[in-house]
Design a protein around this motif. Sequence first.
Motif, PDB file in Angstrom:
ATOM      1  N   THR A   1     -28.214  32.923   5.067  1.00 17.08           N
ATOM      2  CA  THR A   1     -28.647  33.939   6.026  1.00 17.08           C
ATOM      3  C   THR A   1     -28.443  33.437   7.445  1.00 17.08           C
ATOM      4  O   THR A   1     -27.921  32.352   7.664  1.00 17.08           O
ATOM      5  CB  THR A   1     -30.130  34.262   5.817  1.00 17.08           C
ATOM      6  N   ALA A   2     -28.883  34.229   8.418  1.00 16.03           N
ATOM      7  CA  ALA A   2     -28.679  33.884   9.824  1.00 16.03           C
ATOM      8  C   ALA A   2     -29.381  32.581  10.186  1.00 16.03           C
ATOM      9  O   ALA A   2     -28.864  31.779  10.939  1.00 16.03           O
ATOM     10  CB  ALA A   2     -29.178  35.021  10.715  1.00 16.03           C
ATOM     11  N   ALA A   3     -30.597  32.353   9.679  1.00 16.00           N
ATOM     12  CA  ALA A   3     -31.331  31.136  10.003  1.00 16.00           C
ATOM     13  C   ALA A   3     -31.807  30.489   8.707  1.00 16.00           C
ATOM     14  O   ALA A   3     -32.974  30.554   8.359  1.00 16.00           O
ATOM     15  CB  ALA A   3     -32.508  31.442  10.918  1.00 16.00           C
ATOM     16  N   PRO A   4     -30.883  29.878   7.973  1.00 15.38           N
ATOM     17  CA  PRO A   4     -31.242  29.343   6.657  1.00 15.38           C
ATOM     18  C   PRO A   4     -32.205  28.162   6.763  1.00 15.38           C
ATOM     19  O   PRO A   4     -32.207  27.430   7.750  1.00 15.38           O
ATOM     20  CB  PRO A   4     -29.900  28.888   6.085  1.00 15.38           C
ATOM     21  N   THR A   5     -33.015  28.004   5.730  1.00 15.23           N
ATOM     22  CA  THR A   5     -33.924  26.866   5.654  1.00 15.23           C
ATOM     23  C   THR A   5     -33.347  25.823   4.698  1.00 15.23           C
ATOM     24  O   THR A   5     -32.400  26.098   3.959  1.00 15.23           O
ATOM     25  CB  THR A   5     -35.300  27.300   5.134  1.00 15.23           C
ATOM     26  N   LEU A   6     -33.950  24.643   4.710  1.00 18.14           N
ATOM     27  CA  LEU A   6     -33.489  23.582   3.817  1.00 18.14           C
ATOM     28  C   LEU A   6     -33.574  24.006   2.353  1.00 18.14           C
ATOM     29  O   LEU A   6     -32.769  23.580   1.529  1.00 18.14           O
ATOM     30  CB  LEU A   6     -34.306  22.308   4.051  1.00 18.14           C
ATOM     31  N   ALA A   7     -34.549  24.873   2.045  1.00 24.75           N
ATOM     32  CA  ALA A   7     -34.704  25.329   0.658  1.00 24.75           C
ATOM     33  C   ALA A   7     -33.501  26.135   0.191  1.00 24.75           C
ATOM     34  O   ALA A   7     -33.262  26.263  -1.007  1.00 24.75           O
ATOM     35  CB  ALA A   7     -35.979  26.161   0.516  1.00 24.75           C
ATOM     36  N   GLU A   8     -32.758  26.682   1.149  1.00 23.61           N
ATOM     37  CA  GLU A   8     -31.667  27.589   0.792  1.00 23.61           C
ATOM     38  C   GLU A   8     -30.316  26.898   0.671  1.00 23.61           C
ATOM     39  O   GLU A   8     -29.328  27.531   0.311  1.00 23.61           O
ATOM     40  CB  GLU A   8     -31.570  28.721   1.820  1.00 23.61           C
ATOM     41  N   VAL A   9     -30.260  25.615   1.004  1.00 22.28           N
ATOM     42  CA  VAL A   9     -28.992  24.892   0.841  1.00 22.28           C
ATOM     43  C   VAL A   9     -29.222  23.720  -0.100  1.00 22.28           C
ATOM     44  O   VAL A   9     -30.316  23.191  -0.189  1.00 22.28           O
ATOM     45  CB  VAL A   9     -28.449  24.366   2.200  1.00 22.28           C
ATOM     46  N   SER A  10     -28.174  23.318  -0.792  1.00 20.58           N
ATOM     47  CA  SER A  10     -28.324  22.167  -1.690  1.00 20.58           C
ATOM     48  C   SER A  10     -28.296  20.898  -0.854  1.00 20.58           C
ATOM     49  O   SER A  10     -27.781  20.862   0.268  1.00 20.58           O
ATOM     50  CB  SER A  10     -27.204  22.146  -2.714  1.00 20.58           C
ATOM     51  N   GLU A  11     -28.862  19.843  -1.432  1.00 17.81           N
ATOM     52  CA  GLU A  11     -28.841  18.545  -0.774  1.00 17.81           C
ATOM     53  C   GLU A  11     -27.394  18.124  -0.481  1.00 17.81           C
ATOM     54  O   GLU A  11     -27.095  17.627   0.607  1.00 17.81           O
ATOM     55  CB  GLU A  11     -29.519  17.534  -1.715  1.00 17.81           C
ATOM     56  N   ALA A  12     -26.513  18.374  -1.446  1.00 14.73           N
ATOM     57  CA  ALA A  12     -25.113  17.974  -1.269  1.00 14.73           C
ATOM     58  C   ALA A  12     -24.480  18.697  -0.084  1.00 14.73           C
ATOM     59  O   ALA A  12     -23.733  18.101   0.701  1.00 14.73           O
ATOM     60  CB  ALA A  12     -24.327  18.255  -2.547  1.00 14.73           C
ATOM     61  N   THR A  13     -24.803  19.998   0.063  1.00 16.58           N
ATOM     62  CA  THR A  13     -24.249  20.775   1.175  1.00 16.58           C
ATOM     63  C   THR A  13     -24.757  20.240   2.505  1.00 16.58           C
ATOM     64  O   THR A  13     -24.002  20.079   3.468  1.00 16.58           O
ATOM     65  CB  THR A  13     -24.655  22.261   1.032  1.00 16.58           C
ATOM     66  N   LEU A  14     -26.060  19.959   2.549  1.00 16.69           N
ATOM     67  CA  LEU A  14     -26.636  19.446   3.788  1.00 16.69           C
ATOM     68  C   LEU A  14     -26.015  18.101   4.154  1.00 16.69           C
ATOM     69  O   LEU A  14     -25.623  17.869   5.307  1.00 16.69           O
ATOM     70  CB  LEU A  14     -28.156  19.314   3.640  1.00 16.69           C
TER      71      LEU A  14
END
Lengths: 342, 342
Positions: free
Chosen positions: B3-16
């Motif tokens: 989304t426009a302002a994603p949170t850490l919960a919304e991305v995988s650790e690998a992506t981050l």
Amino acid sequence: MVTAAPTLAEVSEATLLATIFPFFPGGAAVAVGPGDDAAVLATGRATVATTDSMVRGRDWLDTWSSAGDVATKLLTQNLADVAAMGATPTAVLVSLVADPQTPVAWAVDFARALGSGATKAGVVVAGGDLSSAPAGVLMVSLTALGDLGGQPPVLRSGARPGDVVAICGTLGRSAAGLLLLEAGADRAGASGASGDNGEGTPGQHGQQGLRGLCLEHHLRPTVPLAAGREAATQGATSMIDLSDGLLRDGSRIAAASGVSLALESGLLRADIEDLREVVGEQADECVLAGGEEHSLLATFRGELPSGWRQLGRVEAGHGVSLDGRPQAARGWDHFGGDQSRG
Amino acid sequence: MVTAAPTLAEVSEATLLATIFPFFPGGAAVAVGPGDDAAVLATGRATVATTDSMVRGRDWLDTWSSAGDVATKLLTQNLADVAAMGATPTAVLVSLVADPQTPVAWAVDFARALGSGATKAGVVVAGGDLSSAPAGVLMVSLTALGDLGGQPPVLRSGARPGDVVAICGTLGRSAAGLLLLEAGADRAGASGASGDNGEGTPGQHGQQGLRGLCLEHHLRPTVPLAAGREAATQGATSMIDLSDGLLRDGSRIAAASGVSLALESGLLRADIEDLREVVGEQADECVLAGGEEHSLLATFRGELPSGWRQLGRVEAGHGVSLDGRPQAARGWDHFGGDQSRG
């Protein structure tokens, strides 16, 4: 004025430090220990370094875990990372970030167990940090350093087709212990059950003993740390410690090495059968995807060192397979939660 | 789905991790960087190691400090500890412990600024850790390593009567900046005011410029890190960085060395007069007891290196005096709060 159960807010930082510093082992590796701006450590030409944190309410619950349990687990998970590089752990630095209303006793018990575990592992506690946190927050963080003894590190990327996949240590016990706690098991069941849990060979204990070992491994795991260095010396081609489960951590070796890890269920059967007595149908999932085990998973191009047992072979391809069937890399993801159920 | 302002919960650790790793400088000091079980660093025979944490709500407020500010401050306070041992900072490991509802942008901005600051300081970001925290909690922790280049460390305990007490860097600016923020100053005042704040010589800027420098120094301090190594080379007998204030940190050198630090108000006058334009009557307290300045305080047995200025002399006795009057070691205590007001 110190009351019966003083909190951190009631003692000065200097008093607390004077209480806990004596627990921390020194040794030849530490030239300057806690108390100056920084520690000074004797190091070799290459130093292995890793860091990991534990947060109350996410990584442990006070109902299940004592301060000593937390210290032991934090130490093991960091030292296992050092061992998984093929290094000998040498030193740790520790941070305690705590609500000032935290009992002093928690901090003291934590420090005592950390010092005791460090002494057993042959590492020095070289320094650390105390910080205050908002109400209710309690967090501990550790950085561990290690020495490669002049040898190259064992990376995740060195596995090649034909190598043997092998494990040193237990499988699934931490996850089984967690299931037991969730089902209402008394954490006291973990006491007095220590002994062979560093060995990890299935089938050598009664059901009650194994229940205790699972609880123990979840609450205060210990792993055969020296096996990492030994594996490096004996030609391990890749290595990782099982933080997030056999399938997920195995898939990390597979991805980094550009190979497939072909596991054989026959080689996992004893682990699964063992745990079935304790957690029933969930034994398979514990062994394949249970995290926080911290046993060492490695690949070898020849004979296995003593203490290691084969789980499969490295093949061309990608990912992890079980009896030829590809397996999803399920296991723990730190922010997204358990991806196997997502 | 992002989304426009994603949170850490919304991305995988690998992506981050894939997003933030490119911000982290490598270099000759890092043989294995982030991505394996642990980092591997090229080290000398002695390695300096320190760790320090920052917690939202205790060490910073989001209303005042951006993610980049927090990264800069965390880096400076750790690297200053390394410099205060007489070492050259070489590498850092970083931990982010965050509520999964934390915006991804915060973590990315933090990592970008950390990487940028590390590059400027010539240190590698060798590894780190991501952990989830309970609702509302955001915490960052850093471990910094340094190299003594074959020389002995400069401890707090080497000051002897007759030595010159000297400072490299500013005094009181961080505390003055905090007072300005508490009085409602706009943090935007800190922008564009950078430049001479690494120099620290009083009296070389207008009032508006100094306000900006104080805000800047509180929010994202930088200090002359190379001065630590240089002081060691040029015979510093003791050294500390000003984390908790001139009086408190001075008293630490006094206690460790078994001496008294005799400060002269005449040598502090320019610092105080300067800050009086910004914070009025509180200028004395800022200079004497203001924490989080991270300038280097040292003692020398001969000529001062370039960039250092005298504040007094080492005498027989104990504690810190100002024009011969003993001073309480007031300043910050991490759990008990500000002891100067207790």
